[in-house]
Design a protein around this motif. Structure first.
Motif, mmCIF file in Angstrom:
data_model
loop_
_atom_site.group_PDB
_atom_site.id
_atom_site.type_symbol
_atom_site.label_atom_id
_atom_site.label_comp_id
_atom_site.label_asym_id
_atom_site.label_seq_id
_atom_site.Cartn_x
_atom_site.Cartn_y
_atom_site.Cartn_z
ATOM 1 N N GLU A 157 -11.132 -10.490 0.268
ATOM 2 C CA GLU A 157 -10.491 -9.333 -0.466
ATOM 3 C C GLU A 157 -10.714 -7.794 0.046
ATOM 4 O OE1 GLU A 157 -8.648 -9.964 -4.009
ATOM 5 O OE2 GLU A 157 -8.889 -11.657 -2.977
ATOM 6 N N TYR B 82 -10.060 -3.770 -0.323
ATOM 7 C CA TYR B 82 -9.593 -2.824 -1.435
ATOM 8 C C TYR B 82 -9.629 -1.571 -0.713
ATOM 9 C CZ TYR B 82 -10.677 -6.090 -5.111
ATOM 10 O OH TYR B 82 -10.723 -7.316 -5.982
ATOM 11 N N HIS C 20 -2.701 0.428 -9.275
ATOM 12 C CA HIS C 20 -3.203 -0.744 -8.623
ATOM 13 C C HIS C 20 -2.145 -1.297 -7.907
ATOM 14 C CE1 HIS C 20 -6.122 -4.278 -8.733
ATOM 15 N NE2 HIS C 20 -5.334 -4.024 -7.517
ATOM 16 N N THR D 63 -0.346 -4.341 -5.410
ATOM 17 C CA THR D 63 -0.632 -5.758 -4.798
ATOM 18 C C THR D 63 0.782 -6.194 -4.336
ATOM 19 O OG1 THR D 63 -0.531 -7.004 -6.939
ATOM 20 C CG2 THR D 63 -2.796 -6.188 -5.876
ATOM 21 N N GLU E 281 2.502 -12.684 -8.008
ATOM 22 C CA GLU E 281 1.590 -12.107 -7.060
ATOM 23 C C GLU E 281 1.487 -13.158 -5.658
ATOM 24 O OE1 GLU E 281 -0.458 -9.679 -7.100
ATOM 25 O OE2 GLU E 281 -0.463 -8.845 -9.075
ATOM 26 N N HIS F 235 -5.665 -5.020 -1.712
ATOM 27 C CA HIS F 235 -5.347 -4.042 -2.942
ATOM 28 C C HIS F 235 -5.387 -2.631 -2.479
ATOM 29 C CE1 HIS F 235 -6.727 -7.525 -5.794
ATOM 30 N NE2 HIS F 235 -7.238 -7.787 -4.858
ATOM 31 N N LEU G 221 -5.427 0.830 -4.438
ATOM 32 C CA LEU G 221 -5.762 1.591 -5.836
ATOM 33 C C LEU G 221 -5.527 3.148 -5.543
ATOM 34 C CD1 LEU G 221 -7.360 -0.970 -5.966
ATOM 35 C CD2 LEU G 221 -7.938 -0.041 -8.116
#
Length: 266
Positions: free
Chosen positions: A119, A121, A139, A141, A149, A155, A157
């Protein structure tokens, strides 16, 4: 005991995490600080930060270089870039896209399968709302047209630290914006701020960095005291994300002068 100039002590007093120099010192050798912030933002009490790099530079031979404010990796291999954005009028969405791409490129090694990608971010904490939809946090995606999804692990944010309403991260945002440790709620962040702002050893770290910044501007060969030098120093301090009030106090210039120089940077 080394004496610190009064104007530098005032600048140190006014620092918040939106000032690059202070942010660098705040998180240096302090992984529990960014771990605490990530746990709060992502609402994950089990997140354990394994490594932290401050102002990590991702270099490509052919592409634009990226300098990440705080780059962290957890025990599961997931990677996080946290950006403290004092001027949120920049193109945050496309910057986020580019930073995510660079993280992915550095996460997978030649010959490895794509399944090894963890992952990723990218988190922008902004002094304002760059998306302009009056929300405290966005947020993003990858989804299809039906809202399903893709689960590709990316991700983005974007947080508005100035959101005025009550919300889950209100206290955290206030601590990030705070210049006075006494107003901070969370002990782990408050103790670090007290060390840097109120203890001699922490003061000296910040003082040394401030002196280096001033010397950088002076070493450009511009005669001390001339308007060109002051303009150069304002430009450099804006680039380092200094607060406008801090620049006004340090260089004895008006907010109008700073805003004119800021406009040329867009």
């Amino acid at each position: 005991m080394v004496r610190i100039a009064a104007e530098f002590l005032q600048i140190i007093k006014d620092f918040s995490l939106f000032d690059d120099m202070y942010m660098n010192c705040f998180f240096k050798d302090f992984p529990e600080g960014i771990q605490f912030i990530l746990r709060k933002i992502l609402d994950r009490s089990d997140l354990v930060v394994k490594s932290v790099h401050i102002q990590d530079v991702m270099v490509s031979m052919t592409s634009k270089t990226s300098r990440l404010d705080v780059f962290a990796e957890d025990g599961e291999g997931n990677q996080y870039d946290v950006e403290f954005q004092f001027l949120p009028n920049e193109n945050i969405p496309k910057r986020g896209r580019y930073y995510l791409g660079n993280i992915d490129q550095n996460m997978i090694r030649r010959g490895e399968d794509y399944d090894t990608l963890h992952e990723a971010y990218v988190i922008f904490i902004c002094a304002g709302d760059p998306i302009k939809k009056h929300k405290p946090m966005y947020h993003y995606t990858m989804k299809d047209e039906d809202g399903n999804e893709l689960n590709d692990g990316q991700h983005l944010l974007i947080l508005n630290a100035d959101y005025e309403g009550d919300w889950r991260l209100k206290d955290l945002m206030n601590d990030i914006k705070a210049s006075d440790p006494e107003t901070m709620k969370y002990e782990v962040l408050k103790e670090r701020a007290e060390y840097l702002k109120e203890e001699e050893e922490g003061n000296m770290q910040l003082n040394m960095n401030l002196q280096n910044l001033m010397m950088k501007a002076e070493n450009k060969g511009i005669e001390k005291g001339r308007e060109e030098e002051k303009t150069n120093m304002i430009f450099h301090m804006l680039k380092e994300k200094f607060d406008v009030k801090t620049i006004m106090r340090a260089l004895n210039v008006s907010e109008e002068t700073i805003n004119k120089i800021k406009a040329t940077m867009k």
